[in-house]
Design a protein around this motif. Structure first.
Motif, PDB file in Angstrom:
ATOM      1  N   GLU A   1       0.836  -1.191   0.000  1.00 24.54           N
ATOM      2  CA  GLU A   1       0.000   0.000   0.000  1.00 24.54           C
ATOM      3  C   GLU A   1       0.874   1.246   0.000  1.00 24.54           C
ATOM      4  OE1 GLU A   1      -2.527  -0.240   3.355  1.00 24.54           O
ATOM      5  OE2 GLU A   1      -3.525  -2.060   2.671  1.00 24.54           O
ATOM      6  N   ILE A   2       0.399   2.272  -0.681  1.00 26.80           N
ATOM      7  CA  ILE A   2       1.112   3.548  -0.727  1.00 26.80           C
ATOM      8  C   ILE A   2       0.425   4.509   0.235  1.00 26.80           C
ATOM      9  CG2 ILE A   2       1.690   5.528  -2.161  1.00 26.80           C
ATOM     10  CD1 ILE A   2       1.754   3.686  -4.550  1.00 26.80           C
ATOM     11  N   ASN A   3       1.208   5.210   1.008  1.00 33.58           N
ATOM     12  CA  ASN A   3       0.662   6.203   1.923  1.00 33.58           C
ATOM     13  C   ASN A   3       0.330   7.459   1.112  1.00 33.58           C
ATOM     14  OD1 ASN A   3      -0.071   7.730   4.062  1.00 33.58           O
ATOM     15  ND2 ASN A   3       1.964   7.839   4.997  1.00 33.58           N
ATOM     16  N   VAL A   4      -0.969   7.782   0.959  1.00 35.60           N
ATOM     17  CA  VAL A   4      -1.390   8.905   0.130  1.00 35.60           C
ATOM     18  C   VAL A   4      -1.632  10.178   0.932  1.00 35.60           C
ATOM     19  CG1 VAL A   4      -2.374   7.449  -1.666  1.00 35.60           C
ATOM     20  CG2 VAL A   4      -3.809   8.191   0.226  1.00 35.60           C
ATOM     21  N   VAL A   5      -1.465  10.146   2.233  1.00 30.85           N
ATOM     22  CA  VAL A   5      -1.708  11.317   3.066  1.00 30.85           C
ATOM     23  C   VAL A   5      -0.823  12.500   2.651  1.00 30.85           C
ATOM     24  CG1 VAL A   5      -1.651  12.218   5.429  1.00 30.85           C
ATOM     25  CG2 VAL A   5      -2.609   9.949   4.978  1.00 30.85           C
ATOM     26  N   PRO A   6       0.491  12.311   2.379  1.00 32.17           N
ATOM     27  CA  PRO A   6       1.290  13.460   1.932  1.00 32.17           C
ATOM     28  C   PRO A   6       0.806  14.035   0.597  1.00 32.17           C
ATOM     29  CG  PRO A   6       2.734  11.694   2.658  1.00 32.17           C
ATOM     30  CD  PRO A   6       1.343  11.148   2.635  1.00 32.17           C
ATOM     31  N   PHE A   7       0.320  13.187  -0.296  1.00 33.51           N
ATOM     32  CA  PHE A   7      -0.193  13.674  -1.578  1.00 33.51           C
ATOM     33  C   PHE A   7      -1.456  14.505  -1.369  1.00 33.51           C
ATOM     34  CE2 PHE A   7       1.991   9.693  -2.895  1.00 33.51           C
ATOM     35  CZ  PHE A   7       3.015  10.305  -3.605  1.00 33.51           C
ATOM     36  N   ILE A   8      -2.313  14.070  -0.454  1.00 39.42           N
ATOM     37  CA  ILE A   8      -3.533  14.826  -0.157  1.00 39.42           C
ATOM     38  C   ILE A   8      -3.176  16.180   0.432  1.00 39.42           C
ATOM     39  CG2 ILE A   8      -5.602  14.865   1.299  1.00 39.42           C
ATOM     40  CD1 ILE A   8      -5.686  11.792   0.975  1.00 39.42           C
ATOM     41  N   ASP A   9      -2.185  16.213   1.308  1.00 35.23           N
ATOM     42  CA  ASP A   9      -1.755  17.483   1.894  1.00 35.23           C
ATOM     43  C   ASP A   9      -1.255  18.446   0.825  1.00 35.23           C
ATOM     44  OD1 ASP A   9      -2.395  16.514   4.362  1.00 35.23           O
ATOM     45  OD2 ASP A   9      -0.331  16.003   4.924  1.00 35.23           O
ATOM     46  N   VAL A  10      -0.455  17.957  -0.089  1.00 37.74           N
ATOM     47  CA  VAL A  10       0.068  18.796  -1.174  1.00 37.74           C
ATOM     48  C   VAL A  10      -1.068  19.299  -2.047  1.00 37.74           C
ATOM     49  CG1 VAL A  10       1.473  18.784  -3.269  1.00 37.74           C
ATOM     50  CG2 VAL A  10       2.360  17.764  -1.179  1.00 37.74           C
ATOM     51  N   MET A  11      -2.022  18.449  -2.365  1.00 37.92           N
ATOM     52  CA  MET A  11      -3.145  18.853  -3.209  1.00 37.92           C
ATOM     53  C   MET A  11      -4.002  19.915  -2.528  1.00 37.92           C
ATOM     54  SD  MET A  11      -2.667  17.416  -6.003  1.00 37.92           S
ATOM     55  CE  MET A  11      -4.173  17.854  -6.791  1.00 37.92           C
ATOM     56  N   LEU A  12      -4.210  19.800  -1.224  1.00 33.75           N
ATOM     57  CA  LEU A  12      -4.982  20.811  -0.500  1.00 33.75           C
ATOM     58  C   LEU A  12      -4.255  22.153  -0.484  1.00 33.75           C
ATOM     59  CD1 LEU A  12      -6.464  18.755   2.464  1.00 33.75           C
ATOM     60  CD2 LEU A  12      -7.680  19.734   0.532  1.00 33.75           C
ATOM     61  N   VAL A  13      -2.934  22.122  -0.308  1.00 34.46           N
ATOM     62  CA  VAL A  13      -2.167  23.371  -0.353  1.00 34.46           C
ATOM     63  C   VAL A  13      -2.263  24.002  -1.736  1.00 34.46           C
ATOM     64  CG1 VAL A  13       0.172  24.325  -0.264  1.00 34.46           C
ATOM     65  CG2 VAL A  13      -0.595  22.752   1.511  1.00 34.46           C
ATOM     66  N   LEU A  14      -2.143  23.202  -2.792  1.00 33.91           N
ATOM     67  CA  LEU A  14      -2.273  23.733  -4.153  1.00 33.91           C
ATOM     68  C   LEU A  14      -3.667  24.294  -4.401  1.00 33.91           C
ATOM     69  CD1 LEU A  14      -0.300  21.079  -6.231  1.00 33.91           C
ATOM     70  CD2 LEU A  14       0.363  23.433  -5.742  1.00 33.91           C
ATOM     71  N   LEU A  15      -4.685  23.624  -3.901  1.00 35.23           N
ATOM     72  CA  LEU A  15      -6.053  24.114  -4.060  1.00 35.23           C
ATOM     73  C   LEU A  15      -6.215  25.484  -3.411  1.00 35.23           C
ATOM     74  CD1 LEU A  15      -8.997  23.574  -4.911  1.00 35.23           C
ATOM     75  CD2 LEU A  15      -9.326  22.561  -2.660  1.00 35.23           C
ATOM     76  N   VAL A  16      -5.692  25.658  -2.221  1.00 40.86           N
ATOM     77  CA  VAL A  16      -5.775  26.945  -1.542  1.00 40.86           C
ATOM     78  C   VAL A  16      -5.023  28.016  -2.317  1.00 40.86           C
ATOM     79  CG1 VAL A  16      -5.078  28.196   0.547  1.00 40.86           C
ATOM     80  CG2 VAL A  16      -6.166  25.950   0.740  1.00 40.86           C
TER      81      VAL A  16
END
Length: 146
Positions: free
Chosen positions: A16-31
């Motif tokens: 399994e790949i830990n996707v939590v860091p990717f979600i954090d980056v995407m939220l920062v980009l969205l903001v």
């Protein structure tokens, strides 16, 4: 004594790949994009008249947008955005663009406080430049949804 911490016990590899860091980056980009998107609006500040109308399809090419502000100054969407241009310059630039791309649509953004004569003079200049059809840009009325 083969407990879970003994050396002879082999662990299966985790697939399994830990996707939590990717979600954090995407939220920062969205903001960041939400903050910068209103700043990307180009053109001259024009108070458009509010009317109910059907939108015009301009899917084929990016239109030439000529603006008239409330002081009667002309601006063209290509090239210098902030400097007012003369009617002669508008005509020359539209002719040059239409020579390269003959089917480019031309739209007029006229401030609702601009002189009617200024808008008519602009449309006459565009007609002499070879523009067959000129679209007028407006905004939908506030509060009325139909």
């Amino acid at each position: 004594m083969g407990g879970p911490y003994s050396r002879d016990h082999r662990r299966k590899p985790m697939a399994e790949i830990n996707v939590v860091p990717f979600i954090d980056v995407m939220l920062v980009l969205l903001v960041i994009f939400m903050i910068t998107a209103p700043m990307l609006t180009q053109g001259v500040q024009v108070d458009l008249p509010q009317v109910t109308s059907e939108p015009i399809d301009t899917d084929e090419q990016e239109p030439i947008i000529v603006s008239v502000d409330s002081q009667g100054e002309y601006f063209i969407s290509r090239g210098e955005q902030d400097k007012p241009v003369t009617l002669q310059t508008v005509g020359d630039q539209v002719v040059a663009i239409l020579e390269r791309k003959p089917n480019t649509p031309v739209m007029v953004r006229g401030d609702k406080n601009a002189s009617y004569g200024q808008v008519v003079t602009l449309m006459s200049t565009l007609q002499m430049a070879g523009v067959a059809n000129v679209g007028l840009i407006s905004e939908p009325p506030q509060g009325n949804n139909g």
